[in-house]
Motif scaffolding. Structure first.
Motif, PDB file in Angstrom:
ATOM      1  N   GLU A  47       0.704  -1.302   0.005  1.00 13.49           N
ATOM      2  CA  GLU A  47       0.023   0.019   0.209  1.00 13.49           C
ATOM      3  C   GLU A  47       0.843   1.187   0.172  1.00 13.49           C
ATOM      4  O   GLU A  47       0.362   2.164  -0.607  1.00 13.49           O
ATOM      5  N   MET A  96      -6.279   5.340  -2.269  1.00 11.01           N
ATOM      6  CA  MET A  96      -7.176   4.406  -2.456  1.00 11.01           C
ATOM      7  C   MET A  96      -6.557   2.995  -2.867  1.00 11.01           C
ATOM      8  O   MET A  96      -7.030   1.846  -2.851  1.00 11.01           O
ATOM      9  N   SER A  98      -5.534   0.809  -0.618  1.00  7.94           N
ATOM     10  CA  SER A  98      -5.560  -0.061   0.535  1.00  7.94           C
ATOM     11  C   SER A  98      -6.660  -0.971   0.265  1.00  7.94           C
ATOM     12  O   SER A  98      -6.854  -2.066   0.882  1.00  7.94           O
ATOM     13  N   THR A  99      -7.363  -0.745  -0.687  1.00  9.79           N
ATOM     14  CA  THR A  99      -8.221  -1.705  -1.233  1.00  9.79           C
ATOM     15  C   THR A  99      -7.956  -2.312  -2.834  1.00  9.79           C
ATOM     16  O   THR A  99      -7.511  -1.623  -3.339  1.00  9.79           O
ATOM     17  N   ALA A 100      -8.506  -3.512  -2.885  1.00 15.13           N
ATOM     18  CA  ALA A 100      -8.154  -4.022  -4.249  1.00 15.13           C
ATOM     19  C   ALA A 100      -8.972  -3.408  -5.424  1.00 15.13           C
ATOM     20  O   ALA A 100      -8.067  -3.071  -6.339  1.00 15.13           O
TER      21      ALA A 100
END
Length: 162
Positions: A47, A96, A98-100
């Motif tokens: 990340e 963003m 941190s998310t898939a």
């Protein structure tokens, strides 16, 4: 928590149970109107590295924007507006990772940067360099995250935390 166990902990600022001075470890009250800061969420290596690449791209994109503007190959509004819009998108995407879906959006932006080579040819070279950085950070960040998770699990198994 003793100083010896604090030194081997993956998080040296973590406090479990009573403090060394005999207190219960609770935080003292703050004056009226003040609040304690919420602790930051731990971020993984992937990340962090991907966010850094996207921010570097956002900063870098200022210069091709000036080049395209200076060559007058496309209208001024499109050159400046498109460049600024792309810089904002890159900066937002960095938050963003941190998310898939955020990572997938980053991949999409890498393709878009490569596609800007059709407007300014040198951007093909710049795009390839940044895609290479993105791929390296994606792979190496995942390796570091797995390595850190294994080390943390081993430490917790050894010290009975968990």
């Amino acid at each position: 928590m003793t100083d010896a166990s604090r030194a081997s902990s993956p998080d040296p600022d973590r406090v479990d149970g009573p403090a060394a001075d005999g207190s219960d470890g609770a935080l003292p009250p703050l004056p009226r109107g003040m609040r304690y800061k919420k602790p930051r969420r731990p971020r993984g290596a992937r990340e962090s590295l991907l966010s850094i690449v996207l921010i570097l791209e956002a900063v870098m994109f200022f210069f091709p924007t000036l080049v395209v503007f200076g060559k007058h190959e496309i209208p001024t509004g499109w050159a400046i507006g498109g460049g600024l819009g792309f810089m904002v998108l890159l900066a937002l995407a960095s938050r963003m990772t941190s998310t898939a879906p955020g990572v997938w959006f980053g991949w999409l932006l890498q393709a878009a940067i490569l596609a800007t080579g059709f407007v300014e040819r040198f951007m093909f070279v710049v795009g390839v360099l940044f895609v290479a950085m993105w791929v390296y950070c994606f792979v190496k960040g995942g390796q570091l995250d797995r390595q850190n998770a294994a080390a943390r699990a081993a430490w917790e198994a050894e010290n009975g935390a968990g």
